[in-house]
Structure formats: structure tokens, C-alpha cells
Design a protein around this motif. Structure first.
Motif, PDB file in Angstrom:
ATOM      1  N   LEU A  22       0.613  -1.833   0.289  1.00  0.00           N
ATOM      2  CA  LEU A  22      -0.289   0.145  -0.071  1.00  0.00           C
ATOM      3  C   LEU A  22       0.509   1.306  -0.038  1.00  0.00           C
ATOM      4  CD1 LEU A  22      -0.058   1.814   3.009  1.00  0.00           C
ATOM      5  CD2 LEU A  22      -1.758  -0.327   3.335  1.00  0.00           C
ATOM      6  N   LEU A  23       2.506   0.878   0.420  1.00  0.00           N
ATOM      7  CA  LEU A  23       2.669   2.461   0.566  1.00  0.00           C
ATOM      8  C   LEU A  23       3.278   2.978  -0.752  1.00  0.00           C
ATOM      9  CD1 LEU A  23       5.813   1.241   2.849  1.00  0.00           C
ATOM     10  CD2 LEU A  23       3.675   3.171   3.378  1.00  0.00           C
ATOM     11  N   PRO A  24       2.985   2.178  -2.008  1.00  0.00           N
ATOM     12  CA  PRO A  24       3.499   2.766  -3.247  1.00  0.00           C
ATOM     13  C   PRO A  24       2.319   4.094  -3.749  1.00  0.00           C
ATOM     14  CG  PRO A  24       4.071   0.496  -3.141  1.00  0.00           C
ATOM     15  CD  PRO A  24       3.632   0.715  -1.736  1.00  0.00           C
ATOM     16  N   ARG A  25       0.844   2.732  -3.083  1.00  0.00           N
ATOM     17  CA  ARG A  25      -0.493   3.105  -3.811  1.00  0.00           C
ATOM     18  C   ARG A  25      -0.566   4.460  -3.073  1.00  0.00           C
ATOM     19  NH1 ARG A  25      -4.429  -1.620  -4.286  1.00  0.00           N
ATOM     20  NH2 ARG A  25      -3.211  -3.485  -5.470  1.00  0.00           N
ATOM     21  N   LEU A  26      -0.199   4.709  -2.144  1.00  0.00           N
ATOM     22  CA  LEU A  26      -0.334   6.098  -1.127  1.00  0.00           C
ATOM     23  C   LEU A  26       1.039   7.234  -1.651  1.00  0.00           C
ATOM     24  CD1 LEU A  26      -2.291   5.196   1.907  1.00  0.00           C
ATOM     25  CD2 LEU A  26      -3.099   6.644  -0.152  1.00  0.00           C
TER      26      LEU A  26
END
Length: 84
Positions: A44-48
Motif C-alpha cells: 500500500l505504501l507506493p499506492r499512497l
């Protein structure tokens, strides 16, 4: 609809992280391994476009993915207690 789409599990992990749980506690709460919890967070880190979990929580609150009061919700309601 938010400009960023997270899976239900990613949102659950992020919500529990916002409530102050660490990855082992999140894994126990959601009944999967620490590796799986770490994997959801990592994905989820790169998505955000977040640098870390704390940054991801702040971004998710800012985007309305998590409610602004998520950090004040008592995690004892979900079966986890904290020693303060």
C-alpha cells in the motif's frame, strides 16, 4: 470514490496501524502472519506515495480513506489492549 484504491485488507491494516498497533498485533488481530501484514503494508505504501506506515496513515486520513478520528478509536473494541 477515492483517487487511490486500496484493498479491504490494506485498509484494515492501515486502520489498525493508525490505532497504534504494530505489525505482530495487526497480524494476530486479522489472523494472518506478520509476513502477510508486512506485505500488505509494503504494497500500500507506493499506492499512497508514502515513505512509511505513519506517512501512509496521514495521507489516508487526508484523502478520506480513513476517518480523521481513526487514531482515537480504542483498539480495545477490537480485542487488543495496550499497556500505557
Amino acid at each position: 470514490m477515492h483517487p487511490v484504491e486500496l484493498t479491504e485488507r490494506q485498509t484494515e491494516v492501515l486502520s489498525l496501524l493508525a490505532q497504534g498497533l504494530d505489525l505482530p498485533q495487526i497480524a494476530r488481530q486479522l489472523q494472518f502472519s506478520v509476513y502477510t501484514a508486512r506485505s500488505h503494508l509494503r504494497d500500500l505504501l507506493p499506492r499512497l506515495k508514502a515513505a512509511n506506515g505513519t506517512h501512509a496513515v496521514a495521507i489516508a486520513i487526508g484523502l478520506g480513506i480513513l476517518p480523521s478520528d481513526v487514531a482515537t478509536k480504542s483498539s480495545t473494541l477490537i480485542g487488543v489492549s495496550h499497556v500505557r
